[in-house]
Design an enzyme around this catalytic site. Structure first.
Site, PDB file in Angstrom:
ATOM      1  N   GLU A 227      -3.122   0.771  -3.117  1.00 59.14           N
ATOM      2  CA  GLU A 227      -2.720   2.252  -3.673  1.00 59.14           C
ATOM      3  C   GLU A 227      -3.908   2.788  -4.031  1.00 59.14           C
ATOM      4  OE1 GLU A 227      -0.715   4.138  -7.944  1.00 59.14           O
ATOM      5  OE2 GLU A 227      -0.574   2.207  -7.138  1.00 59.14           O
TER       6      GLU A 227
ATOM      7  N   LYS B 270       0.315   3.953  -0.624  1.00 61.75           N
ATOM      8  CA  LYS B 270       0.754   4.291  -1.566  1.00 61.75           C
ATOM      9  C   LYS B 270      -0.392   4.983  -1.890  1.00 61.75           C
ATOM     10  CE  LYS B 270       2.537   3.962  -6.010  1.00 61.75           C
ATOM     11  NZ  LYS B 270       3.086   3.628  -7.710  1.00 61.75           N
TER      12      LYS B 270
END
Length: 343
Positions: free
Chosen positions: A178, A220
């Site tokens: 992420e 992500k």
């Protein structure tokens, strides 16, 4: 040596048509702030009750394939004594775990952050596996400013993300990588696109250096948006076009799914923007487009619940509706008027 087949089995469970991932992994300061906003003191029992309410909602398995949990939640139980990860498994949802330890100032890089938590990660993962976790998440953040993010921050955070992913895969966990370019700031959408592209380019270069199995990870990222203080409001079509333009340039075909974060968008904005990308998506794109939202899925339910047990059923209906609408956006079937439909 990594067990590729084990990773791919987890990927298959996580990347299902029409489903996405709930991020229920807020740190103690973050969940405390959100509970305080609805008048609830952030005790361990309050956090357990709230997350038990979410994870025990009947029907979420139709829309969610995985849930990222906070370390505290992984060891908690529902009112009837069921371990919270087991509540998910009963609905066919894979439990995951946030493994980073938050951010700190990056030395020699004013305004930039670095994420901590690599120390003893292997040992922690062994314990998380025993508690039922099968995938992990690590978040690095990049703030846009006149001199930020610096090249040092981009490269240092990419290295940390890759090191985390390597440890996770070696221990049998699918890593969610992420890299979040924050919505904070007065930058325009083009500046966000430039920074997002530079960040992702560095991340994938680092992942290659560390020999990450790209087929055994999830990305992500943020959507490409103007800063929240810019005074600009991009339409879902503009967000979709700008975001996919960047991702076509830098995300390898081997990555199975891009699960976007909501990053401060309202539930309606995050849903509409994902829907626009799903509709725009050329079927020759190699990766799935999905979601891994936190507040954009939880916010209506938390507002309704507000710490009162008598509101639990209504809160669960609101949460299930938000999951349903977001899953519709993942398929490119969301319509704004669906917001007014009964729960």
């Amino acid at each position: 040596m990594i067990d590729e087949q084990q990773l791919l089995r987890t990927i298959e469970a996580l990347v299902q048509p029409g489903k996405g991932i709930l991020a229920a992994d807020e740190s103690l300061p973050t969940i405390s702030k959100r509970l305080k906003a609805v008048g609830v003191e952030s005790t361990e029992e309050a956090r357990r009750a709230y997350r038990s309410l979410l994870l025990g909602t009947a029907g979420i398995g139709d829309y969610l394939s995985g849930v990222i949990l906070f370390e505290e939640t992984l060891g908690q139980r529902s009112d009837d004594g069921t371990p919270l990860p087991e509540l998910l498994q009963r609905q066919g949802i894979v439990p995951g775990i946030k493994v980073d330890k938050g951010t700190a100032d990056l030395a020699q890089a004013p305004g930039d952050k670095i994420t901590r938590g690599l120390d003893w990660l292997e040992d922690r993962l062994a314990g998380y596996r025993e508690q039922g976790a099968r995938f992990t998440k690590w978040r690095d953040v990049y703030r846009i400013g006149p001199d930020n993010p610096s090249r040092l921050a981009i490269e240092a955070n990419a290295e940390v993300l890759a090191r985390y992913a390597a440890v996770a895969q070696e221990q049998g966990f699918v890593p969610i990588v992420e890299p979040e370019v924050l919505l904070d700031g007065d930058h325009d959408i083009q500046r966000c696109a430039e920074v997002t592209e530079a960040v992702l380019q560095a991340v994938f270069e680092a992942l290659h250096r560390h020999r990450i199995l790209l087929e055994g990870m999830l990305l992500k990222p943020n959507m490409v948006l103007p800063g929240k203080d810019s005074g600009q409001q991009a339409s879902p079509q503009q967000v979709a076009e700008a975001t996919l333009r960047v991702f076509r340039r830098v995300v390898p075909a081997a990555v199975p799914s891009i699960n976007f974060l909501s990053g401060g968008q309202t539930p309606e904005q995050a849903t509409a923007n994902l829907d626009a990308m799903s509709r725009l998506r050329d079927r020759t794109h190699p990766w799935e487009l999905s979601f891994s939202y936190a507040r954009a899925l939880q916010h209506p339910a938390m507002d309704i619940w507000a710490g009162r047990p008598e509101n639990a059923a209504a809160a669960q209906r609101a949460f299930l509706k938000r999951c349903r609408l977001t899953a519709a956006a993942r398929r490119g079937e969301y319509r704004p008027e669906m917001e007014n439909e009964a729960d």
